[in-house]
Structure formats: C-alpha cells, structure tokens
Motif scaffolding. Sequence first.
Motif, PDB file in Angstrom:
ATOM      1  N   ASN A 114       1.076  -1.032  -0.384  1.00 45.86           N
ATOM      2  CA  ASN A 114      -0.123   0.128  -0.049  1.00 45.86           C
ATOM      3  C   ASN A 114       1.023   1.361   0.185  1.00 45.86           C
ATOM      4  OD1 ASN A 114      -1.507  -1.649   2.410  1.00 45.86           O
ATOM      5  ND2 ASN A 114      -2.268  -1.344   0.477  1.00 45.86           N
ATOM      6  N   TYR A 115       0.571   2.353  -0.362  1.00 39.62           N
ATOM      7  CA  TYR A 115       1.186   3.672  -0.648  1.00 39.62           C
ATOM      8  C   TYR A 115       1.087   4.534   0.029  1.00 39.62           C
ATOM      9  CZ  TYR A 115       4.100   7.464  -2.640  1.00 39.62           C
ATOM     10  OH  TYR A 115       4.740   8.933  -2.018  1.00 39.62           O
ATOM     11  N   SER A 116      -0.211   4.626   0.875  1.00 37.12           N
ATOM     12  CA  SER A 116       0.107   5.368   2.296  1.00 37.12           C
ATOM     13  C   SER A 116      -0.075   4.099   3.223  1.00 37.12           C
ATOM     14  CB  SER A 116      -1.979   5.979   2.397  1.00 37.12           C
ATOM     15  OG  SER A 116      -2.595   5.081   2.658  1.00 37.12           O
ATOM     16  N   THR A 117      -0.189   5.093   4.275  1.00 40.55           N
ATOM     17  CA  THR A 117       0.575   3.660   5.492  1.00 40.55           C
ATOM     18  C   THR A 117      -0.299   3.783   6.643  1.00 40.55           C
ATOM     19  OG1 THR A 117       1.174   5.871   6.589  1.00 40.55           O
ATOM     20  CG2 THR A 117       2.696   4.774   4.725  1.00 40.55           C
ATOM     21  N   SER A 118      -0.478   2.926   7.360  1.00 39.45           N
ATOM     22  CA  SER A 118      -1.337   2.799   8.736  1.00 39.45           C
ATOM     23  C   SER A 118      -1.035   3.851   9.580  1.00 39.45           C
ATOM     24  CB  SER A 118      -1.665   0.817   9.060  1.00 39.45           C
ATOM     25  OG  SER A 118      -0.619   1.409   9.955  1.00 39.45           O
TER      26      SER A 118
ATOM     27  N   VAL B 138      -4.978  -3.037  15.457  1.00 39.79           N
ATOM     28  CA  VAL B 138      -4.860  -4.739  14.447  1.00 39.79           C
ATOM     29  C   VAL B 138      -5.342  -4.061  13.211  1.00 39.79           C
ATOM     30  CG1 VAL B 138      -6.748  -5.474  15.243  1.00 39.79           C
ATOM     31  CG2 VAL B 138      -5.586  -6.983  14.954  1.00 39.79           C
ATOM     32  N   ALA B 139      -4.106  -4.434  12.195  1.00 40.88           N
ATOM     33  CA  ALA B 139      -4.481  -4.595  10.696  1.00 40.88           C
ATOM     34  C   ALA B 139      -3.994  -5.409   9.414  1.00 40.88           C
ATOM     35  CB  ALA B 139      -3.493  -3.605  10.492  1.00 40.88           C
ATOM     36  N   GLY B 140      -4.721  -6.171   9.101  1.00 37.33           N
ATOM     37  CA  GLY B 140      -4.879  -7.178   8.606  1.00 37.33           C
ATOM     38  C   GLY B 140      -4.351  -6.680   6.904  1.00 37.33           C
TER      39      GLY B 140
ATOM     40  N   LEU C  21      -5.707  -5.737  -0.276  1.00 32.05           N
ATOM     41  CA  LEU C  21      -6.375  -5.108   0.498  1.00 32.05           C
ATOM     42  C   LEU C  21      -5.920  -4.690   2.483  1.00 32.05           C
ATOM     43  CD1 LEU C  21      -9.025  -3.874   1.229  1.00 32.05           C
ATOM     44  CD2 LEU C  21      -9.976  -6.214   2.241  1.00 32.05           C
ATOM     45  N   ARG C  22      -6.435  -3.196   2.784  1.00 30.12           N
ATOM     46  CA  ARG C  22      -5.563  -3.230   4.282  1.00 30.12           C
ATOM     47  C   ARG C  22      -6.500  -2.934   5.495  1.00 30.12           C
ATOM     48  NH1 ARG C  22      -1.171   1.335   4.066  1.00 30.12           N
ATOM     49  NH2 ARG C  22      -3.101   2.322   4.433  1.00 30.12           N
ATOM     50  N   GLY C  23      -6.904  -3.646   6.760  1.00 29.45           N
ATOM     51  CA  GLY C  23      -7.900  -3.242   7.366  1.00 29.45           C
ATOM     52  C   GLY C  23      -7.440  -3.133   8.662  1.00 29.45           C
ATOM     53  N   GLU C  24      -8.104  -1.594   8.715  1.00 29.43           N
ATOM     54  CA  GLU C  24      -6.757  -1.272  10.318  1.00 29.43           C
ATOM     55  C   GLU C  24      -8.705  -0.302  10.977  1.00 29.43           C
ATOM     56  OE1 GLU C  24      -3.252   0.990  11.925  1.00 29.43           O
ATOM     57  OE2 GLU C  24      -4.587   1.622  10.478  1.00 29.43           O
ATOM     58  N   TYR C  25      -8.159  -0.923  12.476  1.00 28.55           N
ATOM     59  CA  TYR C  25      -8.826  -0.697  13.595  1.00 28.55           C
ATOM     60  C   TYR C  25      -7.571  -0.254  14.547  1.00 28.55           C
ATOM     61  CZ  TYR C  25     -11.311  -0.067  17.960  1.00 28.55           C
ATOM     62  OH  TYR C  25     -11.794   0.502  18.754  1.00 28.55           O
ATOM     63  N   PHE C  26      -8.215   1.322  15.175  1.00 28.01           N
ATOM     64  CA  PHE C  26      -6.923   1.993  15.610  1.00 28.01           C
ATOM     65  C   PHE C  26      -7.625   2.864  16.504  1.00 28.01           C
ATOM     66  CE2 PHE C  26      -4.150   5.380  16.487  1.00 28.01           C
ATOM     67  CZ  PHE C  26      -2.970   4.965  16.341  1.00 28.01           C
TER      68      PHE C  26
END
Length: 382
Positions: free
Chosen positions: A144-148, A286-288, A302-307
């Motif tokens: 991914n270009y943008s970061t978590s 957490v990120a998957g 696909l990146r899914g993240e809860y922060f």
Amino acid sequence: MKKLQLLIVLLCLGSLTSVMAQDLSKVSISGSVDAYYRANFNAPNKALPDGSFVAPATSFANRPGFALGMANVITAYEGEKIGFVADLVFGPRGTDAVFNSMGSSNIVNQLYMYWNVSDAVTFTFGNFNTFLGYEVISPAANFNYSTSYMFSYGPFSHTGLKADIALSDNWSLMAAVMNPTDYTEFNWAGTYTGGLQLGYENDNGGTWLNLLYGDQDGKLDEDYPLTMGQASGGSTFQIDLTTGYDVSEMVYLGLNATYNTTAAGESFNGTDIVDDDGDGSGFYGVAGYVQASTSDRFSLGLRGEYFNVFNNGLDGVVGVDTDGDGSVFAVTLSGNYKIVENFTLIPEVRLDSMSEEDYFVNNELAGSKSLSSFLLAAVFSF
C-alpha cells in the motif's frame, strides 16, 4: 636507482589499485524515487481557510493534487566481517521520516555500521529504522502506498547498539539499547530505551514479537532551571506482533497488532517536582493484509485497520470523546501494476471512518466522521 624507485612506485600503485577494485566490488548503490496524485471524493481538495488540508492523519501520502514523495539513495559496503549503510532521503516523505532530526543532517534516514562477530552474531551501531511494525518508510518495500495509523505513530528510527543473534535456522533474537525513540542524532534526554525482538522465519514467511521500553522525554531535575507547569511523561511500553506468510503461490496474508502506553509522569508546581495523578495514555490497534497476484504484472491488496486512542494518548490523530477515547476504522484497497520490474504504478482507494463526529469536513465544510479518497502513485526503484 631511479629505475628501481619507479618500479617500486608502479608496483605499489598496482597493488593499491587491486585493493581498491576489490573494495569497490563490495560497494552497492540502491534506492527509489516516488510521486503521487491524491484527491478526496467527499471533501475539499484545496486548503481550508485555516491553511490545513483534509486527509487522514497518517504519514506521507496526505497532500492534495500532484505531490512529491522522496528520492532515497542508499550506499552500502558489505565486507565479510564488517560493513556500513548510509541511507539518505530527499523530499517531503524523507522530511517526514526524520522529523525529529536535530540539525542539518535531517537527510539521514539510516547511518550505521555492523560487525559480523560470527555466523550467528552481528552487532550494529548507529542509526537504523525501527524493528517494530509491518510497514516501512520506503514506498518500494510497502504494498500500500498510504500508511497505517499504527505505522505512523509507532517508532520510525532508533540510534544505539543492537545485537542480532541466530538461535537456529528458524529462530532469531535481537536485543538493543537506544536513545529515546526518533531522536536520532544524539541523546538529548539523558535516558535510554531498551528493545527486544524474537523472530521465527521459514520459506513461506515469518513472525516477530517486538518489545520496547524506556523514558522518551527525560526526567525533571531540580538542579536544572524549571518553569511552572513544566512536565515530563513516564516510561513508554510497547508490544508489537508482526506476521506474514505466503499461503499459496498467489495469496499472501499478513497481520500487525500493537499496544503502546505511556505512564503518568511528573510536573513542576513552582516549588517541587510532583508525580502526576491519572492513568497511562496511549493507543492500540490491529491491521490485516491480504494480497493476491492476478498475473506476473498485477497484484491486488486490501488492508483493514482498527486503531484506538485512549486517555488522550495522541493529539489530533482521531476524534475523541470527553474522556479522551476514540477510534478509527480504515480500509485501503491498492493495486500494484509493474510496467517493468522496477517501475510500479499504485492506484489506491481508501475509506477512513471515525467513532466520533466532526473530525473531517465534507464539501460543504460541515463536520463529517468519514473520508473517502483516491490516490495514484508511481514508484521507481534501483
């Protein structure tokens, strides 16, 4: 006699040239160049009246329109026993990556030397990128270009001494003593941070458990001039799990989970240094990551993240309630299209949704809890 002297000089020059040629064969130059275009779907794509832009509060890819990433040039010397890495960055992404640099050397992303003591032990001394987390500073090494959010508010870099130990063919251990996180040029605070990593790797991927502990902003000292209300936070503890495996020839799965807390510190009340009341503050998430190759040239990820931020652990990163708690759920869909092996186009769609209202603004400049955006990046590596 003159002929003998000339012969000796020629022999010495020949020997020196041979040694230099052997040394130069151990030197490599690599790096990357990147740029991008970014636009919001449901928010303004120009500066707001206060001069700010509407974007997720994550690192690097958050400027509107056509924007620059960075030029990254890495020079390395790899000897049998010793070596060094000089990693220099230029441009907005590079500036963001070394934001706590103390002076003119703020183009230095990494600068370290290493010594292979044996086949199983390596010591590294200097400034190196963090061992925590799934993502890295270089866009060439991220899908991914943008970061978590977790990457953006975890450590970026450390300066210190670390030992990497191969426990077996699969297991490894790393231990480090370092300056406060991200202050990389010298130790301004007088405190140190410890780091530890336990890793397992096989042919399909690996798992790493990372620990970080230490005071990041120093302690108040009555022997130094103090002002009313001057404060210092307590020690920071972070535990981080990073894992990723190829589950088939086409599919890769990754996971990153982290928990960071800073204890209540101390402050100066005008007369004495007193311990602050209250609980610690920080964040967790957490990120998957799921990535699938559809052809030799194109992959989809696909990146899914809860922060989550608690007790005002980070200022302005997510919307928070009256207790200082808040969270964001972010989904990022990215494609990687290789025009040639070392030149990649990355189209990306991202949705950020806050738990609290009015963090973002919409096209009518009214408060909104969600933001959707599009990005197209180009990354060239060499």
